[in-house]
Design an enzyme around this catalytic site. Structure first.
Site, PDB file in Angstrom:
ATOM      1  N   CYS A 131       0.850  -1.184   0.000  1.00  0.00           N
ATOM      2  CA  CYS A 131       0.000   0.000   0.000  1.00  0.00           C
ATOM      3  C   CYS A 131       0.884   1.232   0.000  1.00  0.00           C
ATOM      4  O   CYS A 131       1.880   1.294   0.729  1.00  0.00           O
ATOM      5  CB  CYS A 131      -0.897  -0.001   1.235  1.00  0.00           C
ATOM      6  N   HIS A 173      -9.245  -3.300  -2.443  1.00  0.00           N
ATOM      7  CA  HIS A 173      -8.254  -2.522  -1.690  1.00  0.00           C
ATOM      8  C   HIS A 173      -8.621  -1.039  -1.672  1.00  0.00           C
ATOM      9  O   HIS A 173      -8.598  -0.392  -0.617  1.00  0.00           O
ATOM     10  CB  HIS A 173      -6.875  -2.737  -2.324  1.00  0.00           C
ATOM     11  N   GLU A 174      -8.965  -0.496  -2.837  1.00  0.00           N
ATOM     12  CA  GLU A 174      -9.271   0.936  -2.917  1.00  0.00           C
ATOM     13  C   GLU A 174     -10.614   1.275  -2.286  1.00  0.00           C
ATOM     14  O   GLU A 174     -10.758   2.320  -1.640  1.00  0.00           O
ATOM     15  CB  GLU A 174      -9.225   1.406  -4.377  1.00  0.00           C
TER      16      GLU A 174
END
Length: 220
Positions: A131, A173-174
């Protein structure tokens, strides 16, 4: 949504002011790192806090920051803006064996507002993730292999798309970023590794060697 994440206390006016300051700075902003509260809050749904021109400028800026990093996604909270907006794009050249094992195919650029996803039936593969807001570390994360994403495009039209493989991982994830969730919340912490150790030891197409040597996901 994380049960511990609270909605942002930024008013629409403060969100607008924050975006104006970032756009007026004339430089690419720094990516916010873990520990900043903005990454642990539920971002405000987009409901017109920005005009069309400002929204377009912000999306262009976020794309530039993502490319420079480099990364395959960037959420507005990672620039200190608690707004449900993220940009995604994966055009990196990847070894064919790695791409095949991970289900990684190019993802054309798009921006999404107010996204939510639903897992679809199927496998739940685990791979290493990193990340841009957690510099220098990676960890293995199990995620649904396919999801249905519901979101708005910048022009206000609603979209529903199915993503699979690595694209589904990026989407999840986003979207998580916009709800106060970091990938570490979902990670196997025994798998945690520095980027250098990952490159030296664990960058095989799958995680079988890492899980054996580091002792995680032993029951799978």
């Amino acid at each position: 949504m994380s049960p511990d994440a609270k909605p942002t206390d930024f008013s629409p006016a403060r969100i607008h002011e924050t975006v104006q300051q970032i756009l007026a700075a004339g430089v690419l902003p720094t990516i916010v790192q873990a520990g900043d509260p903005v990454l642990r809050q539920v971002a405000a749904p987009f409901n017109g806090q920005l005009g069309d021109a400002e929204l377009g400028q912000l999306i262009d800026l976020m794309r530039s920051v993502m490319h420079k990093a480099p990364g395959v996604g960037l959420a507005a909270p990672q620039l200190g803006i608690p707004l449900q907006l993220a940009v995604l794009e994966d055009q990196f050249e990847v070894d064919p064996e790695v791409a095949a094992v991970r289900g990684r195919e190019p993802l054309p650029f798009f921006a999404m507002l107010n996204p939510s996803y639903q897992p679809l039936p199927g496998n739940t593969p685990a791979f290493y993730e990193g990340c841009l807001s957690v510099n220098g570390l990676q960890a293995a994360v199990s995620r649904p292999g396919s999801v249905r994403l519901d979101f708005l495009l910048p022009d206000g039209s609603r979209q529903e798309r199915v993503f699979s493989g690595w694209q589904a991982r990026i989407v999840q994830h986003e979207t998580d970023h916009l709800h106060g969730i970091l990938y570490l919340d979902r990670a196997e912490l025994r798998s945690l590794t520095t980027n250098a150790e990952y490159a030296a030891r664990w960058s095989q197409p799958d995680i079988s060697l890492a899980r054996r040597e580091l002792g995680f996901l032993a029951g799978d």
